[in-house]
Scaffold this active site. Sequence first.
Site, PDB file in Angstrom:
ATOM      1  N   ARG A  70       0.841  -1.206   0.000  1.00 43.03           N
ATOM      2  CA  ARG A  70       0.000   0.000   0.000  1.00 43.03           C
ATOM      3  C   ARG A  70       0.875   1.255   0.000  1.00 43.03           C
ATOM      4  NH1 ARG A  70      -1.713   1.967   4.537  1.00 43.03           N
ATOM      5  NH2 ARG A  70      -2.557   0.085   5.500  1.00 43.03           N
TER       6      ARG A  70
ATOM      7  N   ASP B  58      -4.065  18.571 -16.769  1.00 46.34           N
ATOM      8  CA  ASP B  58      -4.401  17.191 -17.099  1.00 46.34           C
ATOM      9  C   ASP B  58      -3.851  16.937 -18.495  1.00 46.34           C
ATOM     10  OD1 ASP B  58      -5.585  14.847 -18.037  1.00 46.34           O
ATOM     11  OD2 ASP B  58      -7.464  15.190 -16.962  1.00 46.34           O
TER      12      ASP B  58
ATOM     13  N   LYS C 131      -5.382   5.800 -20.656  1.00 48.25           N
ATOM     14  CA  LYS C 131      -5.462   6.180 -22.077  1.00 48.25           C
ATOM     15  C   LYS C 131      -4.128   5.902 -22.767  1.00 48.25           C
ATOM     16  CE  LYS C 131      -9.424   7.607 -20.516  1.00 48.25           C
ATOM     17  NZ  LYS C 131      -9.704   8.954 -20.053  1.00 48.25           N
TER      18      LYS C 131
HETATM   19  C1  LIG Z   1     -10.338   9.397 -18.789  1.00 46.49           C
HETATM   20  C2  LIG Z   1      -9.896  10.707 -18.324  1.00 46.49           C
HETATM   21  C3  LIG Z   1      -9.759  10.966 -16.960  1.00 46.49           C
HETATM   22  C4  LIG Z   1     -10.122   9.964 -15.897  1.00 46.49           C
HETATM   23  O1  LIG Z   1      -9.245   8.873 -15.872  1.00 46.49           O
HETATM   24  P1  LIG Z   1      -9.674   7.418 -15.367  1.00 46.49           P
HETATM   25  O2  LIG Z   1      -8.417   6.629 -15.548  1.00 46.49           O
HETATM   26  O3  LIG Z   1     -10.812   6.966 -16.222  1.00 46.49           O
HETATM   27  O4  LIG Z   1     -10.063   7.552 -13.942  1.00 46.49           O
HETATM   28  C5  LIG Z   1      -9.292  12.209 -16.589  1.00 46.49           C
HETATM   29  N1  LIG Z   1      -8.994  13.154 -17.498  1.00 46.49           N
HETATM   30  C6  LIG Z   1      -9.122  12.936 -18.819  1.00 46.49           C
HETATM   31  C7  LIG Z   1      -8.786  14.028 -19.788  1.00 46.49           C
HETATM   32  C8  LIG Z   1      -9.588  11.709 -19.275  1.00 46.49           C
HETATM   33  O5  LIG Z   1      -9.739  11.518 -20.585  1.00 46.49           O
END
Ligand SMILES: *Cc1c(COP(=O)(O)O)cnc(C)c1O
Length: 395
Positions: free
Chosen positions: A48, A176, A201
């Site tokens: 953890r 992000d 992604k």
């Molecule tokens: C998919 C996504 C997220 C969230 O990520 P998860 O791995 O699904 O929790 C955050 N920001 C963007 C731009 C995304 O495309």
Amino acid sequence: MSFLPATRCARGGAIETDPHAATSPPLYQTATFAQSRADNFDAYDYTRTDNPTRSAAEDLLAELEGARGALTFSSGMAAIAAVLRETSEGGRLVCGRDLYGGTQRLAHRFLEGVDVEHVDLSVDADGRCQGLEASLAAQPAAVVFVETPSNPRLEIVDLRAVARTAHAAGARLVVDGTAMTPWLQRPLELGADVVVHSATKGLNGHGDVTAGVAATSDGALLERLAGRRNAEGTALAPFESWLLLRGIRTLGPRIDSAQRTAGRLARWLAAQPWTRAVRYPGLDSHPGASLHAAQAAGGGILIGVETADEQSAKALVERTRLFSIAVSFGGVASSISLPRAMSHASVPEGAAPPPEATLVRLSIGLEAFADLQADLERAMVEAHKGARRPRATTR
Ligand SMILES: *Cc1c(COP(=O)(O)O)cnc(C)c1O
């Protein structure tokens, strides 16, 4: 020794202390590590807190981002939640107008006492972010949070200008970077304080893991994030860390190939009579194209297609065969989605304006260009007929 990103990825994840000098990252699938003494935790004691396979993935991610450190989480949302709770709780959070639906849900419904505002982040001819300046002057904020290109409209934000404006007002900039991955864009080098990713992604790229990353060079923040992650148990599991490492080792060739195909498809789509507009940051017709080119190494793998009406958008999504209808993106397999009804269906009332119902998002993978093109063409011809015959059956 210092290496270029291609070399770092290809050789990344080696665990230097591995007694057998494994050339592929070993998977430490264990919850605990025996201690040498009762009062000495050694380098690792409990997964953890830390795990060697996870640390290997984090070291590679930190190198790719040019960050002092990176922390992985069980999903992108877990990473974003940890960063926003650590930096903005009880304060004010200023975001762009276009943002991933899950981030909007988190910000508007689940962050304790956080006042969330969406502002216009555009830059004027003098390079000033007037909307952001005015908002921060009216009321200070702890954090400015942006995506560029944004999900799903693929709008471009000037990261250098936004960083300058945020810092002048005493706010941190969190970016992000999911849509670009560090292969194409490194926000910390452009002035951001923290970069977060949904590694689900493009970073992992195989659609078989949910994972998140937060990277920063702020040592105190890294320590607090690591402490919070340990306290809450939100770190990425060893097997997922191992899969993520495996994905990142081919990051460059995957993104380069998919991006080449995406550029060709975007140009072809823009010339089709059935598209009302094509949004691709690598096309000259995109309003943010030159700004994007100044802060990223290519248009990326996402294309926004605007169709004539809602019905043809839905029909296009449902009639493609090679593109799977899926919310995620950035995998080796191409996918197609209707953001309004899918990834952004969870956006609460009063948050940023929802995506247009006519907007279709394509994520380009590693299939042959000609096959993807033929699939879209056939789907569109059928969808076009379908638009005139609303009751036509799908598939
Ligand atoms: C998919 C996504 C997220 C969230 O990520 P998860 O791995 O699904 O929790 C955050 N920001 C963007 C731009 C995304 O495309």
